[in-house]
Write a protein that holds these residues in place. Sequence first.
Motif, PDB file in Angstrom:
ATOM      1  N   THR A   1       0.833  -1.208   0.000  1.00  0.00           N
ATOM      2  CA  THR A   1       0.000   0.000   0.000  1.00  0.00           C
ATOM      3  C   THR A   1       0.865   1.253   0.000  1.00  0.00           C
ATOM      4  O   THR A   1       0.613   2.203  -0.752  1.00  0.00           O
ATOM      5  CB  THR A   1      -0.920   0.006   1.234  1.00  0.00           C
ATOM      6  N   VAL A   2       1.906   1.245   0.856  1.00  0.00           N
ATOM      7  CA  VAL A   2       2.807   2.390   0.925  1.00  0.00           C
ATOM      8  C   VAL A   2       3.544   2.569  -0.399  1.00  0.00           C
ATOM      9  O   VAL A   2       3.668   3.686  -0.911  1.00  0.00           O
ATOM     10  CB  VAL A   2       3.813   2.227   2.089  1.00  0.00           C
ATOM     11  N   LYS A   3       4.020   1.487  -0.958  1.00  0.00           N
ATOM     12  CA  LYS A   3       4.785   1.569  -2.204  1.00  0.00           C
ATOM     13  C   LYS A   3       3.941   2.138  -3.334  1.00  0.00           C
ATOM     14  O   LYS A   3       4.394   2.990  -4.110  1.00  0.00           O
ATOM     15  CB  LYS A   3       5.312   0.182  -2.583  1.00  0.00           C
ATOM     16  N   GLU A   4       2.700   1.672  -3.421  1.00  0.00           N
ATOM     17  CA  GLU A   4       1.811   2.191  -4.473  1.00  0.00           C
ATOM     18  C   GLU A   4       1.521   3.669  -4.265  1.00  0.00           C
ATOM     19  O   GLU A   4       1.482   4.454  -5.219  1.00  0.00           O
ATOM     20  CB  GLU A   4       0.510   1.382  -4.471  1.00  0.00           C
ATOM     21  N   SER A   5       1.320   4.060  -2.985  1.00  0.00           N
ATOM     22  CA  SER A   5       1.044   5.473  -2.701  1.00  0.00           C
ATOM     23  C   SER A   5       2.254   6.337  -3.031  1.00  0.00           C
ATOM     24  O   SER A   5       2.107   7.424  -3.602  1.00  0.00           O
ATOM     25  CB  SER A   5       0.651   5.636  -1.231  1.00  0.00           C
ATOM     26  N   VAL A   6       3.457   5.845  -2.682  1.00  0.00           N
ATOM     27  CA  VAL A   6       4.680   6.588  -2.991  1.00  0.00           C
ATOM     28  C   VAL A   6       4.809   6.786  -4.500  1.00  0.00           C
ATOM     29  O   VAL A   6       5.098   7.886  -4.981  1.00  0.00           O
ATOM     30  CB  VAL A   6       5.913   5.854  -2.426  1.00  0.00           C
ATOM     31  N   GLN A   7       4.596   5.723  -5.244  1.00  0.00           N
ATOM     32  CA  GLN A   7       4.716   5.826  -6.704  1.00  0.00           C
ATOM     33  C   GLN A   7       3.668   6.775  -7.279  1.00  0.00           C
ATOM     34  O   GLN A   7       3.943   7.555  -8.198  1.00  0.00           O
ATOM     35  CB  GLN A   7       4.573   4.436  -7.346  1.00  0.00           C
ATOM     36  N   GLU A   8       2.463   6.720  -6.713  1.00  0.00           N
ATOM     37  CA  GLU A   8       1.387   7.605  -7.181  1.00  0.00           C
ATOM     38  C   GLU A   8       1.764   9.073  -6.964  1.00  0.00           C
ATOM     39  O   GLU A   8       1.596   9.911  -7.860  1.00  0.00           O
ATOM     40  CB  GLU A   8       0.093   7.273  -6.433  1.00  0.00           C
ATOM     41  N   VAL A   9       2.314   9.382  -5.767  1.00  0.00           N
ATOM     42  CA  VAL A   9       2.694  10.771  -5.475  1.00  0.00           C
ATOM     43  C   VAL A   9       3.829  11.209  -6.383  1.00  0.00           C
ATOM     44  O   VAL A   9       3.812  12.317  -6.938  1.00  0.00           O
ATOM     45  CB  VAL A   9       3.093  10.918  -3.996  1.00  0.00           C
TER      46      VAL A   9
END
Length: 905
Positions: A847-855
């Motif tokens: 979840t964190v990795k996807e959010s980081v990539q999204e930002v």
Amino acid sequence: MKIILGYWLDSTTYPDALGQEEASVGTVVTGFKGFIGILETQLGLNSPEVSENLRIASWQELLGSHASEDKPYAKSYQTDSWNTAKELLRRRDELVLAGWDPEEHVGGSDWIQTLAELELANEDKLLGFPDRVQALLYTLKQTDRKLDIDQIRIVDEDEQLWDVWAIQLINCLKDLGVQVTKQLPSIEENNSRPLNDLSLLQSVFAGETEPKEATGDGSLLLVKAGQEWDAADFLISWLQEKGSDDTILIKGEGSLFLDEMLHRRGVPAVGTSVPSKWRAILQVLPLTIETYWQPQRVDQLLELLTIPSSPVPGKIRFKLAKVLANAPGIGGPEWEKAIEEGMKAYEEAWEEEEFSQSDLKKKRKNLEDKLALWIQHDYFDPYVGMPVEKLSHICQKVGQWATARFQVTGDITYSQVMQHATEIVTGVKTLGVENVTRLQVVRVIESVIGEGAPLPNNEQEASKWEIVKQPGDIWNHGETILWWGFHKDMSGPNIRTCSTKERLWLEEQGIFLLGEDVKRRREAASWQRAAQLANRRLILIAPTKVKGEERTMHPFWDEIRYAVAREDTTVDKLTVDAGALRKELNCTLEEKAVERVPLESRALPQPIRSWRLPRDVVQPQKVESATSMESLVGCPVRWTFQYGAKIRQGSILSLPNESIMLGNLGHKILEILIEEKTNWDTDEVRFRGGELFDEWVPKLAAPLLKPEKTRLLNQTRFHLQESLKKFFLVLNEAGINIHYTEHELQKPWNHNVEFKGILDLVGETPSGNKMLIDAKWSKRTQNYKKRIENLSVQLALYHWLLSDNSSDELPVAYFMLSTGEFFARSHEEVPQEHHVESPSLIESYQTVKESVQEVWTHLAEGTAIATGVAAENPDDDDKIFTSIIDPPCIFCDYKNLCGVRSVKK
């Protein structure tokens, strides 16, 4: 020479010696202090001025040499020798000024006789103003020499308000043939004034008319204002419209705020003479001495390191200040490292300048001496005291530093520090003791520094109106008198020196002390001059608050009310609200219309949620951390400001808050315990934890050693010992061994970014699994439990960093140093009573990795979202970005930039 003499005329006066003339020769306007100086010069009686602090020190030594239990001052002297000497010297001076001679006037009372014994025993007395006055009176009575004074014109109406010695002085001059006359404001001028509220007030004060209600014609005005701002606005507007050379402004001590407002409107400053003992230069000496006392006073040391005039070598002091701002203690590893690095920086600078070996040796010695004085010194028990020779050495070195700075800068404040150092040494040496306690030193310092020094570059500027400090400085008529700061004087009541019986005895000896009511009547006569000498109008300006504090109206207003405004309706007629005037489009000042031009209103900037950036400018860092990534997914705008734009807070340093300080202390103790061994039993770890606590508090948490922090110190020690017992009890029961503390790991996040973290504690379970434990200190321990229950970005990232296999679910936990609580994600190798239901850390990491990539994708496209600012259209905004954690607004340094601080909750 012609003398214009008045009791209050020792400062700036109106009018001055010129009056209405273009030139004047041989005329002096002065008060009695200045007059004494003139007479001493003519009679050859000049002597060096002696500091009052040196006179107090001399009397302190005198009292010490005559101390015995039967003396009436014995107990006071034992408790506070300096202030006892100061008070007895004040009493002695009052008697001497009135003409008391211990050889001639014997007896009176125990106190008078005690003062007589001390005075007669004081062979090497330092003379003060009373001694000068009596020497002058004696000389005038003995001489028949003609003085170079043609005439003395007295401008005070009632000479009975003078001190007795002043009356005696004038009588002596009359006997020598000096012409003494009265020069009061002319009656004709007074009669030419119009009949109005002001003239009514003057008539009542003169006893010519009975009190009567004023009409509110504007000649007598009370200007009230809620704040200084509105009062200053009125004053400046009035001066710009009506100010002339017949206008007198009573400024009191002046005000930095008023001067700033005057400058904004292009009006000359009135100047301020308010002294301050908080000048940075004046604080060097007391701060230096204060850092020598036990327990270590790191707050004062931080002040000494960070004040602009700090004497600590610059390449070292800033490093030490940063250490104190993170870990407030002395002697810890970071402290020693900062000193070492600072000295190394100086060595490198000297080598670049190619100094000779002998010069390098001198410079090293000089630097070491400075560090020994300011930083690396012994500490002394405040009750046992510091050796007088040590205190003298400190004062001497500070005086040498001040001398060197004065020669470079020319700032006269450094010369005051030199004088203070000398007087403090004199004061403590007169005690006649080997060690001087902190209380004794503080008393001497307070007396020596006193009110401090006036601020530089705040002098009165030339203006067409006249400016005086107090109404007594006015001795002739002016058209308009404005009284700024019409407030009650904050000085205390008069101190009564002698009893009624003692006064009667003194009067029998021909010694007359100033009447107890005379000072107040003299003060009232000074106030009345403002009303009596105004020809056309008297304007009293009284802001309700000054520097944010409520101020009481001047007592002279009560006299005015009794004379012309006993009814509240009359007070309303005489009162103007400056704040209301400022808000009116048109107002009238002294029958002149003043038109105000409204400023164009501008809407305040609104909070911005979606920030537009240049495309492909804000990029990920080469090395990211858990802190930076939590900031990234919590609020992309915050991450952009902090890591992309490199915007930082100002460099103001302060001691850390209590939780950070105690957290650093607890981490250090836990780290040392684990390094020593990992299988502590409960009693053993409790004892050893207490030892380490006592050892490291001075190095990392010195504020806990203050007497007022004793309860917190004991509570923290007890709670930490109990927490450490629980920690090792859990580890022993579960068979967990800690292998690493502060363990640094790094892993590739992607092809361009590395992820690095420092893990608090890394252990191993009986089955060989790695385990992560993050130690925290917090008063709100349940917040960390909620993090595990929801989503802990830090634990998810550290779990991924620690695991060798992405499919392995390792045990992780928060350990609360403050309470001993364990909050662990459910795992079979962790005791069940510590389990907290939570999502999988593997899933949390994804979840964190996807959010980081999204930002990062949005930032590359030129969009950054401030998650703390509500979206205008949530449905559209959700398509741009959805935060996986709550916005970190509470502890964010950028609230003013995004505007979330202005959002109404």
